[in-house]
Design an enzyme around this catalytic site. Structure first.
Site, PDB file in Angstrom:
ATOM      1  N   HIS C 139       0.870  -1.179   0.000  1.00  0.00           N
ATOM      2  CA  HIS C 139       0.000   0.000   0.000  1.00  0.00           C
ATOM      3  C   HIS C 139       0.912   1.236   0.000  1.00  0.00           C
ATOM      4  CE1 HIS C 139      -2.860   2.943   1.695  1.00  0.00           C
ATOM      5  NE2 HIS C 139      -3.820   2.111   1.364  1.00  0.00           N
ATOM      6  N   ASP C 216       3.160  -4.224   8.096  1.00  0.00           N
ATOM      7  CA  ASP C 216       1.931  -3.454   7.892  1.00  0.00           C
ATOM      8  C   ASP C 216       0.773  -4.435   8.059  1.00  0.00           C
ATOM      9  OD1 ASP C 216      -0.317  -2.226   6.972  1.00  0.00           O
ATOM     10  OD2 ASP C 216       0.558  -1.502   5.101  1.00  0.00           O
ATOM     11  N   GLN C 219      -4.386  -5.066   7.126  1.00  0.00           N
ATOM     12  CA  GLN C 219      -5.369  -5.992   6.568  1.00  0.00           C
ATOM     13  C   GLN C 219      -5.312  -7.353   7.252  1.00  0.00           C
ATOM     14  OE1 GLN C 219      -7.711  -5.155   4.460  1.00  0.00           O
ATOM     15  NE2 GLN C 219      -6.975  -3.162   3.730  1.00  0.00           N
ATOM     16  N   LYS C 242     -10.488   0.030  10.138  1.00  0.00           N
ATOM     17  CA  LYS C 242     -10.672  -1.160   9.302  1.00  0.00           C
ATOM     18  C   LYS C 242     -11.088  -2.360  10.141  1.00  0.00           C
ATOM     19  CE  LYS C 242      -7.045   0.217   6.053  1.00  0.00           C
ATOM     20  NZ  LYS C 242      -7.671   0.623   4.799  1.00  0.00           N
ATOM     21  N   CYS C 382      -4.566   2.272  -3.863  1.00  0.00           N
ATOM     22  CA  CYS C 382      -3.360   2.768  -3.181  1.00  0.00           C
ATOM     23  C   CYS C 382      -2.220   1.757  -3.236  1.00  0.00           C
ATOM     24  CB  CYS C 382      -3.649   3.152  -1.729  1.00  0.00           C
ATOM     25  SG  CYS C 382      -4.875   4.436  -1.554  1.00  0.00           S
TER      26      CYS C 382
HETATM   27  C1  LIG Z   1      -2.303  -2.595   3.668  1.00  0.00           C
HETATM   28  C2  LIG Z   1      -2.627  -1.208   4.089  1.00  0.00           C
HETATM   29  N1  LIG Z   1      -1.668  -0.442   4.630  1.00  0.00           N
HETATM   30  C3  LIG Z   1      -1.909   0.807   5.062  1.00  0.00           C
HETATM   31  C4  LIG Z   1      -3.152   1.374   4.936  1.00  0.00           C
HETATM   32  C5  LIG Z   1      -3.349   2.782   5.411  1.00  0.00           C
HETATM   33  O1  LIG Z   1      -4.247   2.822   6.460  1.00  0.00           O
HETATM   34  P1  LIG Z   1      -4.829   4.253   6.933  1.00  0.00           P
HETATM   35  O2  LIG Z   1      -5.408   4.870   5.717  1.00  0.00           O
HETATM   36  O3  LIG Z   1      -5.833   3.933   7.943  1.00  0.00           O
HETATM   37  O4  LIG Z   1      -3.682   5.016   7.466  1.00  0.00           O
HETATM   38  C6  LIG Z   1      -4.188   0.627   4.358  1.00  0.00           C
HETATM   39  C7  LIG Z   1      -5.545   1.144   4.161  1.00  0.00           C
HETATM   40  O5  LIG Z   1      -5.809   2.174   3.591  1.00  0.00           O
HETATM   41  C8  LIG Z   1      -3.918  -0.693   3.937  1.00  0.00           C
HETATM   42  O6  LIG Z   1      -4.859  -1.456   3.383  1.00  0.00           O
END
Ligand SMILES: Cc1ncc(COP(=O)(O)O)c(C=O)c1O
Ligand SMILES: Cc1ncc(COP(=O)(O)O)c(C=O)c1O
Lengths: 150, 426, 426, 150
Positions: C139, C216, C219, C242, C382
């Site tokens: 991401h 990270d 998910q 999430k 993203c």
């Molecule tokens: C794998 C992953 N990493 C990071 C993020 C970033 O999370 P946030 O937007 O809550 O900071 C997301 C979701 O947008 C994600 O799916």
């Protein structure tokens, strides 16, 4: 009215007439501790005896009634005692202060310090009551190292 | 929402909007909440707006083409527009952050990141020989980020001092702010003393030497009518939770021409233009500074808070607090042994009063007040250097807001007298 | 809260807890929300917990000695403990942030700030010759911060590639991660393909070369039982929104020995030890990384979400999604012209399916689905480099959660067929 | 069923049979625009005539039906027109797309482009419809500069 529960007479006595106050010579180690939430400051000195007993604890600082009184009570409880015993008492005091007023403290060990059990109900004041004890613990640990290396 | 009687707030009706004010503390005592400077309470209108967002429109903003995502994005952008309008600004110049602290750090990091960013950002680069100027009355949030910026860049921090009366010492302006100065950051209103600082002379001097100006408006936007265009500064930071809004949302207003050349701070999703493994390019402001799924529900709540305050009228809010603080200063002056830290008149001063009581530590004053249900803040109030300036380790602070009434000031004064009795210093 | 029948989720009862699922979209259609990978919906238990905080305990956390402040602080710290326990971690190692993006940036900035921090932080300093390793499936939130860290420090970014089947190419581990590598950052579960990446071999290789590992877990934590001690990584980032929690709160877990030597990132109030105009010293973790008035209501909401998920049982949650994704893969395989991007089996894979439909752009697929009330995400999600890896500009993504049922997967598949009809490609 | 309102026949026609597609020589300026939310990309070339009219617009790229069709319609509307007129048409189109379905577009000016008023109800798709127009505007502005300097 819960004020009287917190500010027991013995606490107010120690606050008004603190024991062992003032910075004295000789000492092994001097530390300076602060309470970051209220800005209270404490300078504290420890002198260990040849046999590892706490020969003197002297201090100076600004603080509320609770921190001043607790430091005063602490000096009564540690001066003249073997260091391990003094530290163990500190541990007991810490446990009492984390009990949220639930502890049934041992007056044999904690003596006047049992009066602080009421303070332990007020989490924001627990740090005040611990300031002196934390400074002592820190200074004592450093003093041991100094002695060992010296 | 309360209907106004001409020229003042109908506090009783306002109080009915705040559920928390109906609770009691310390064994049945009426809650007298005098800590709005730390965070304000929230009216039901704000809580409802936030909840409605979750119950009807919740989705990730700017990240979908489906109906919920459209609605969430609309709600978020409408909220931005409302917050911007509340301070007279354009939505495209308003960045939503988690709090004012993040807003100020954003500017500080954008400035240090400028060193490794493109040519247009070079105007923001700091280095040895450059200075950043703050004041002795800053909240840590508007002091430590600049200390750290200086540490990162080799620049030097300077500060304007505070007079015995709690005012900014403007005599220092000409010498402290000089040609080496790249940024002047200062509070619009002191969170400790209530002092409202004059903006125009600082801006004038900054312009003379080509420095940027950041205004920490955390304590002004909630309490006074604030018009960003009138202030003519470069950045304005404020927090939602101090102005009836939810926790977790704040704002940075920035001059468009600056936001446009600033490199990003936090990076991630939704702030990009293109992303390749080899490198990325970034979106235009304000998106450039809002990576990740944003706190849309909180933004919507903050917009509801702005609407609430606008309906009251910020002139009226200011007048209400002005009257209260005048009353508080008068009543405290009657109590022997009480010394106010900061202005003792009501000229250019908001509804915050800090004081010390001879012979009683503020923690102990606060404890007695708390026992009576009067919730004040004790300590250095995150402005430790200011406490040192006045030779105290801590003060007791009462801070007022739209729901504060005169009986609460009376409760404060009675409580101080009770503390004096209890500790035998009266 | 729903009572469990052995081994599976009672989805009908769970759905009753989510007010938004009762609304309709696009002129009366049932809402089929298949975009939980972007953000999840919130059960009434979470909304109630957040509101209760505001109505009863709202105050600035860690900034007062009065009763409300005590209660708010207790609620906040209890929430931290609940969130920490949810991933098997100690509260003192859990930093609350605004989202996962901030959590990852925190680590990246602490590493670049190490250059101008004290001696103990020197182990974190990066420079030319050093490498940071990510993967092609990250991401943007776990890619761009590392690109920017490299830009700030002169280090080089490398990446592990992705196989045609949507798996991490572990053959590259030995060469891409080498003695120059200071940090490996990768996703536990891909937000695009659902791939669950193997953690152990990456950690093993990182340990061989002395590199840190950041996971990270955005998910994974919402969807699988995750035990931080078992993972044996150094940092874990995830987002509250999430996992049924409110917007505006996320978390960084960090190994204590690292958090202790890390310099601060955002600076301001409540993260300090002492502040003088000349310089400041900082509090111990986690406070060191939480400046400003924190989002306590959101933390409390997130803790309620953890409680909700724990009551369901994360094993059951994972099994539920596993069954759904298997069903979805089977049903989509029946549709000619549909190509899944990522694993087509259910081995080590979560409840997220991305696909392309021959002859129809994902935006158009998404539009037809939206018209039917089926809310999916279209775009690069993203993770733009991953889209490029598969030679597409975008995909259509359906992502499932505890409230998703089989009829919703059917609605998705029917919608894809409808899109094919509409655009005349079937 | 609102799909048909969005995907008017004229849109689907342009999507299936785009006008002026492909990159052609000669040209003054080539630009590359992306839609950051979906990754769609467009390469577009502009050639201005000696009198300042739009002599040619050619393009290539990936995109959804809306962005492809809109770009195709755009080329019909600008090629052969004086640049100021072409830009004015673009401005009209932009206003229509920001109207949330409320605009009553002037078919005299916007011709086939009026079909996109249904798209303007879907904010997430507005960017798709504007991609080609934005690229044209950018390229034309650059081309003017090039001519002036050349
Ligand atoms: C794998 C992953 N990493 C990071 C993020 C970033 O999370 P946030 O937007 O809550 O900071 C997301 C979701 O947008 C994600 O799916
Ligand atoms: C003057 C001032 N500046 C900055 C801040 C920081 O605001 P926040 O904690 O919301 O980031 C505060 C309040 O704490 C403040 O009073």
């Amino acid at each position: 009215m819960q004020l009287e529960q917190m500010y027991q007479e013995v606490i107010l006595d120690h606050y008004r007439h603190p024991h062992h106050r003032g910075l004295r010579e000789p000492f092994d180690v001097q530390v300076h501790h602060v309470n970051p939430t209220c800005g209270d400051e404490l300078t504290l000195r420890v002198l260990l005896g040849p046999g590892g007993d706490v020969q003197d604890v002297s201090y100076e600082g600004v603080g509320c009634s609770i921190s001043q009184a607790s430091t005063s009570v602490m000096t009564d409880l540690v001066i003249g005692r073997p260091l391990p015993e003094a530290l163990a008492t500190g541990q007991r005091f810490l446990e009492m202060m984390q009990s949220r007023g639930e502890a049934e403290p041992d007056e044999e060990i904690l003596e006047d310090a049992v009066a602080f059990v009421g303070v332990s109900k007020y989490p924001a004041r627990v740090k005040c009551a611990l300031l002196g004890w934390m400074a002592f613990k820190d200074a004592a640990a450093q003093a041991v190292t100094v002695k060992e290396q010296g | 929402m309360s209907v106004q009687t001409a020229g003042s707030l109908d506090v009783a009706r306002i109080r009915a909007d705040f559920p928390i004010l109906r609770r009691t503390v310390r064994g049945g005592r009426r809650l007298v909440y005098l800590d709005s400077g730390a965070t304000s309470q929230k009216p039901v209108q704000v809580l409802d707006a936030e909840r409605r967002f979750y119950e009807l429109h919740n989705a990730a903003v700017h990240r979908g083409a489906h109906q919920l995502s459209e609605e969430a994005t609309d709600a978020y952008e409408a909220a931005r527009a409302t917050v911007a309008a509340f301070v007279g600004a354009a939505p495209s110049e308003l960045v939503l952050t988690k709090n004012a602290t993040e807003a100020i750090n954003l500017v500080a990091y954008a400035m240090s990141n400028a060193a490794t960013a493109g040519a247009e950002a070079q105007q923001l680069v700091l280095g040895p020989g450059d200075t950043v100027v703050v004041t002795e009355m800053e909240h840590h949030a508007n002091l430590v980020p600049w200390q750290e910026l200086c540490r990162r860049t080799g620049a030097t921090l300077r500060w304007l001092s505070v007079t015995d009366g709690g005012r900014l010492d403007l005599d220092g302006l000409a010498t402290v702010v000089d040609c080496s100065t790249r940024l002047v950051a200062f509070a619009h209103q002191s969170n400790v003393m209530g002092t409202v600082n004059p903006v125009a002379p600082v801006v004038r001097r900054a312009r003379e030497v080509g420095a940027l100006v950041l205004l920490d408006a955390c304590q002004s936007v909630p309490h006074l009518p604030v018009s960003v265009p009138d202030l003519d500064v470069d950045f304005v930071a404020f927090s939602g939770h101090k102005m009836l809004g939810p926790l977790g949302v704040g704002a940075l207003w920035g001059r468009r021409s600056l936001l446009e050349v600033m490199p990003p701070f936090l990076t991630g999703g939704s702030m990009i233009e293109t992303v390749r493994m080899e490198g990325s390019t970034y979106a235009a402001p304000p998106q450039r500074f809002e990576p990740g799924v944003p706190a849309a529900a909180q933004a919507v709540g903050l917009a509801a808070a702005c609407d609430y305050l606008s309906a009251l009228g910020m002139e009226r809010v200011a007048a209400h607090e002005h009257a209260l603080v005048g009353y508080a200063l008068d009543r405290l002056a009657e109590v022997p042994g009480v010394r106010v830290i900061g202005p003792t008149d009501t000229e250019a001063r908001g509804g915050t009063v800090s004081f010390v009581v001879d012979g009683i530590h503020p923690h102990d004053v606060g404890q007695v007040l708390d026992d009576l249900g009067v919730e004040v803040r004790v300590g250095h109030h995150c402005a430790w250097p200011l406490a040192r300036r006045f030779g105290v380790s801590a003060t007791t602070r009462a801070s007022f807001y739209v729901y504060t009434d005169q009986t609460e000031v009376d409760a404060l004064v009675d409580g101080v007298r009770r503390a004096q009795d209890f500790f035998g210093v009266s």
